[in-house]
Design a protein around this motif. Structure first.
Motif, mmCIF file in Angstrom:
data_model
loop_
_atom_site.group_PDB
_atom_site.id
_atom_site.type_symbol
_atom_site.label_atom_id
_atom_site.label_comp_id
_atom_site.label_asym_id
_atom_site.label_seq_id
_atom_site.Cartn_x
_atom_site.Cartn_y
_atom_site.Cartn_z
ATOM 1 N N VAL A 30 -41.748 -32.230 45.353
ATOM 2 C CA VAL A 30 -40.523 -31.956 46.120
ATOM 3 C C VAL A 30 -40.239 -33.209 46.920
ATOM 4 O O VAL A 30 -41.107 -33.710 47.641
ATOM 5 C CB VAL A 30 -40.677 -30.736 47.059
ATOM 6 N N LEU A 33 -35.704 -37.933 47.331
ATOM 7 C CA LEU A 33 -35.354 -39.081 46.455
ATOM 8 C C LEU A 33 -34.569 -40.163 47.197
ATOM 9 O O LEU A 33 -33.603 -40.712 46.669
ATOM 10 C CB LEU A 33 -34.564 -38.600 45.223
ATOM 11 N N TRP A 34 -35.017 -40.476 48.412
ATOM 12 C CA TRP A 34 -34.366 -41.561 49.177
ATOM 13 C C TRP A 34 -34.374 -42.859 48.375
ATOM 14 O O TRP A 34 -33.482 -43.675 48.493
ATOM 15 C CB TRP A 34 -35.126 -41.814 50.489
ATOM 16 N N ARG A 48 -35.126 -31.808 47.255
ATOM 17 C CA ARG A 48 -34.992 -30.800 48.308
ATOM 18 C C ARG A 48 -35.638 -31.309 49.588
ATOM 19 O O ARG A 48 -36.665 -31.993 49.546
ATOM 20 C CB ARG A 48 -35.707 -29.540 47.816
ATOM 21 N N ASP A 49 -35.067 -30.940 50.731
ATOM 22 C CA ASP A 49 -35.672 -31.284 52.018
ATOM 23 C C ASP A 49 -36.886 -30.384 52.242
ATOM 24 O O ASP A 49 -36.776 -29.153 52.178
ATOM 25 C CB ASP A 49 -34.642 -31.086 53.144
ATOM 26 N N PHE A 66 -49.459 -34.279 51.169
ATOM 27 C CA PHE A 66 -48.277 -34.698 51.936
ATOM 28 C C PHE A 66 -48.140 -36.217 51.913
ATOM 29 O O PHE A 66 -48.992 -36.937 52.439
ATOM 30 C CB PHE A 66 -48.390 -34.232 53.392
ATOM 31 N N LEU A 90 -43.076 -32.351 60.620
ATOM 32 C CA LEU A 90 -43.043 -31.850 59.239
ATOM 33 C C LEU A 90 -44.436 -31.562 58.651
ATOM 34 O O LEU A 90 -44.640 -30.485 58.063
ATOM 35 C CB LEU A 90 -42.263 -32.836 58.351
ATOM 36 N N SER A 110 -52.418 -40.064 56.105
ATOM 37 C CA SER A 110 -52.400 -40.677 57.436
ATOM 38 C C SER A 110 -52.462 -42.199 57.293
ATOM 39 O O SER A 110 -52.408 -42.730 56.175
ATOM 40 C CB SER A 110 -53.571 -40.152 58.261
ATOM 41 N N GLN A 161 -55.031 -44.365 55.527
ATOM 42 C CA GLN A 161 -54.956 -45.498 54.609
ATOM 43 C C GLN A 161 -54.689 -46.799 55.357
ATOM 44 O O GLN A 161 -53.867 -46.838 56.279
ATOM 45 C CB GLN A 161 -53.817 -45.288 53.614
ATOM 46 N N VAL A 164 -51.159 -50.292 52.054
ATOM 47 C CA VAL A 164 -51.265 -50.107 50.608
ATOM 48 C C VAL A 164 -50.422 -51.193 49.938
ATOM 49 O O VAL A 164 -49.329 -51.515 50.413
ATOM 50 C CB VAL A 164 -50.770 -48.700 50.212
ATOM 51 N N ARG A 170 -42.214 -47.193 41.691
ATOM 52 C CA ARG A 170 -41.249 -47.193 42.810
ATOM 53 C C ARG A 170 -41.710 -48.324 43.726
ATOM 54 O O ARG A 170 -42.578 -48.164 44.555
ATOM 55 C CB ARG A 170 -41.317 -45.843 43.512
ATOM 56 N N ARG A 172 -42.173 -51.475 46.333
ATOM 57 C CA ARG A 172 -41.850 -51.919 47.693
ATOM 58 C C ARG A 172 -42.322 -53.363 47.843
ATOM 59 O O ARG A 172 -43.459 -53.679 47.491
ATOM 60 C CB ARG A 172 -42.599 -51.073 48.735
HETATM 61 N N1 LIG Z 1 -47.482 -47.491 51.988
HETATM 62 C C1 LIG Z 1 -48.397 -47.710 52.910
HETATM 63 O O1 LIG Z 1 -48.864 -48.851 53.115
HETATM 64 C C2 LIG Z 1 -48.945 -46.565 53.727
HETATM 65 C C3 LIG Z 1 -50.063 -46.798 54.539
HETATM 66 C C4 LIG Z 1 -50.566 -45.752 55.315
HETATM 67 C C5 LIG Z 1 -49.962 -44.509 55.246
HETATM 68 N N2 LIG Z 1 -48.871 -44.319 54.452
HETATM 69 C C6 LIG Z 1 -48.263 -42.967 54.418
HETATM 70 O O2 LIG Z 1 -48.304 -42.512 53.069
HETATM 71 C C7 LIG Z 1 -47.139 -41.735 52.783
HETATM 72 C C8 LIG Z 1 -46.464 -42.263 51.520
HETATM 73 O O3 LIG Z 1 -46.133 -43.640 51.692
HETATM 74 P P1 LIG Z 1 -45.183 -44.383 50.642
HETATM 75 O O4 LIG Z 1 -45.383 -45.833 50.838
HETATM 76 O O5 LIG Z 1 -45.352 -43.761 49.307
HETATM 77 O O6 LIG Z 1 -43.757 -43.974 51.248
HETATM 78 P P2 LIG Z 1 -42.295 -43.994 50.583
HETATM 79 O O7 LIG Z 1 -41.359 -44.298 51.697
HETATM 80 O O8 LIG Z 1 -42.267 -44.823 49.364
HETATM 81 O O9 LIG Z 1 -42.111 -42.461 50.118
HETATM 82 C C9 LIG Z 1 -41.832 -41.408 50.982
HETATM 83 C C10 LIG Z 1 -41.124 -40.341 50.151
HETATM 84 O O10 LIG Z 1 -40.939 -39.174 50.963
HETATM 85 C C11 LIG Z 1 -39.646 -38.641 50.704
HETATM 86 N N3 LIG Z 1 -39.267 -37.858 51.897
HETATM 87 C C12 LIG Z 1 -39.307 -38.256 53.198
HETATM 88 N N4 LIG Z 1 -38.945 -37.236 54.004
HETATM 89 C C13 LIG Z 1 -38.678 -36.158 53.200
HETATM 90 C C14 LIG Z 1 -38.285 -34.812 53.446
HETATM 91 N N5 LIG Z 1 -38.046 -34.351 54.688
HETATM 92 N N6 LIG Z 1 -38.118 -33.987 52.391
HETATM 93 C C15 LIG Z 1 -38.338 -34.425 51.113
HETATM 94 N N7 LIG Z 1 -38.729 -35.706 50.823
HETATM 95 C C16 LIG Z 1 -38.899 -36.554 51.864
HETATM 96 C C17 LIG Z 1 -38.763 -39.847 50.446
HETATM 97 O O11 LIG Z 1 -37.620 -39.510 49.670
HETATM 98 C C18 LIG Z 1 -39.723 -40.780 49.674
HETATM 99 O O12 LIG Z 1 -39.622 -40.598 48.283
HETATM 100 C C19 LIG Z 1 -46.266 -41.779 54.038
HETATM 101 O O13 LIG Z 1 -46.496 -40.594 54.779
HETATM 102 C C20 LIG Z 1 -46.799 -42.977 54.805
HETATM 103 O O14 LIG Z 1 -46.627 -42.829 56.204
HETATM 104 C C21 LIG Z 1 -48.366 -45.310 53.684
#
Ligand SMILES: NC(=O)c1ccc[n+]([C@@H]2O[C@H](COP(=O)([O-])OP(=O)(O)OC[C@H]3O[C@@H](n4cnc5c(N)ncnc54)[C@H](O)[C@@H]3O)[C@@H](O)[C@H]2O)c1
Length: 331
Positions: A30, A33-34, A48-49, A66, A90, A110, A161, A164, A170, A172
């Motif tokens: 779920v 898809l930002w 979906r939210d 999550f 959330l 986290s 973590q 990453v 996808r 970044r």
């Molecule tokens: N990437 C890192 O370096 C890193 C490090 C430590 C922790 N984290 C945590 O890991 C998790 C994933 O990171 P990521 O890099 O994959 O993030 P990301 O921004 O690529 O992905 C987040 C996803 O959550 C979705 N989303 C956000 N709010 C939503 C909602 N209310 N309802 C439905 N979808 C929602 C967005 O559409 C997006 O696809 C996050 O919680 C982040 O805080 C990431």
């Protein structure tokens, strides 16, 4: 076993969900898809939210992972109110609904950023936390709200973590190794704002492996686990990325050092994850860069807005704000 991955279409989810499927788990995502949808067709996805999910939505799941919310400092600072709602409220809300529905485990993404500024000590999961900025505080609030719901039959695990990095479908380029890779490839130069500060780093394939181990852990396992390959100074990371890019391209890369302060500086000890989850990271910085280079042709222009969470997020909020100010006139 059936697993719901909340926010599973993001950077980490796009690597983790196929891995879970490969290991025989039934996975549903779920996500709002930002950043679009880069998941394989084999993964069912609902746009979906997550705030709209209720207990019956969780009834068919054994575990929930999550990965949603605002995932970096610039997003959190751009809209602190939304950050505290999405990151702080959330996760506990979803854990509450999952527990009501009889889900057996909730795994929370986290972040080591909750350690804040430490005095160059190696921190384990019991160390004091000193973060004072919106992203770190909100991740800590989310973590505490999830963990305190642990009870017999409902395991809660938080994976703190490190940053990453590496290739994901996808993509970044706003994460330390990926940013340095982009700079080295596009400008032949890596700028280091503060070479002395420490960061724990982990490849996205290894962090996906940590979530897999958390899914597989014994029922009585709960708690917080640091997740990283190792700790590096930012100066070290720049030198490792420079060497790796020079090896791949045969072109020289400059490292330009500036001395700016940073509010984050932490080194973490990952022995608990090794000993209790069997977490064994495999990919060092050189391997992260090698995998980025192997996918280089697929990225197109590395400066595209879609690779930078804050740029996509600003546009998203602007569109929403324009839509809401236009609505009354339309009526
Ligand atoms: N990437 C890192 O370096 C890193 C490090 C430590 C922790 N984290 C945590 O890991 C998790 C994933 O990171 P990521 O890099 O994959 O993030 P990301 O921004 O690529 O992905 C987040 C996803 O959550 C979705 N989303 C956000 N709010 C939503 C909602 N209310 N309802 C439905 N979808 C929602 C967005 O559409 C997006 O696809 C996050 O919680 C982040 O805080 C990431």
């Amino acid at each position: 076993m059936r697993i719901l991955v909340a926010g599973g279409a993001g950077y980490i989810g796009s690597v983790l969900t196929p891995l879970l499927q490969e290991h025989g788990y039934q996975v549903d995502v779920v996500d709002l898809l930002w950043f679009g949808n880069h998941l394989p067709d084999s993964i069912p996805i609902q746009k979906r939210d997550l705030f709209t999910l209720d207990a019956p939505d969780f009834e068919k799941y054994n575990q929930v992972i999550f990965l949603a919310g605002l995932s970096n400092d610039p997003m959190a600072e751009y809209d602190p109110a939304m950050n505290f709602v999405q990151n702080g409220a959330l996760p506990p809300y979803l854990a509450f609904r999952a527990r009501q529905a009889g889900v057996q485990r909730f795994i929370y993404a986290s972040s080591c950023s909750i350690y804040g500024y430490t005095e160059n000590e190696l921190y384990n999961e019991d160390a004091p936390l000193s973060c004072a900025y919106p992203y770190g505080i909100s991740k800590l609030v989310g973590e505490r709200g999830v963990l305190q719901q642990q009870e017999s039959g409902f395991s809660t695990i938080a994976l703190r973590q490190g940053t990453v990095n590496g290739h994901s479908p996808r993509m970044r380029f706003d994460l330390i190794v990926n940013t340095m890779y982009k700079a080295a490839m596009t400008e032949g130069r890596i700028i280091v704002n503060n070479p002395a500060i420490w960061r724990p780093l982990v490849d996205v394939r290894d962090t996906a492996g940590a979530f897999l181990r958390a899914v597989q852990a014994d029922n009585d396992v709960s708690g917080v686990f640091n997740i990283a390959y190792d700790n590096f100074t930012v100066g070290q990371v720049a030198d490792l990325v420079k060497d790796a890019v020079e090896t791949h391209t045969g072109k020289k890369v400059l490292v330009e050092v500036r001395n700016q302060a940073d509010c984050r500086n932490y080194k973490v000890d990952c022995s608990r994850a090794r000993n209790r989850l069997g977490f064994q990271p495999q990919y060092d910085v050189r391997a992260m860069v090698a995998n980025l280079y192997a996918h280089h042709a697929s990225y197109g222009d590395l400066t595209y807005e879609k690779f930078y969470n804050i740029l996509v997020f600003k546009q998203l909020l602007e569109r929403q704000s324009n839509a809401s100010t236009k609505a009354p006139c339309a009526g």
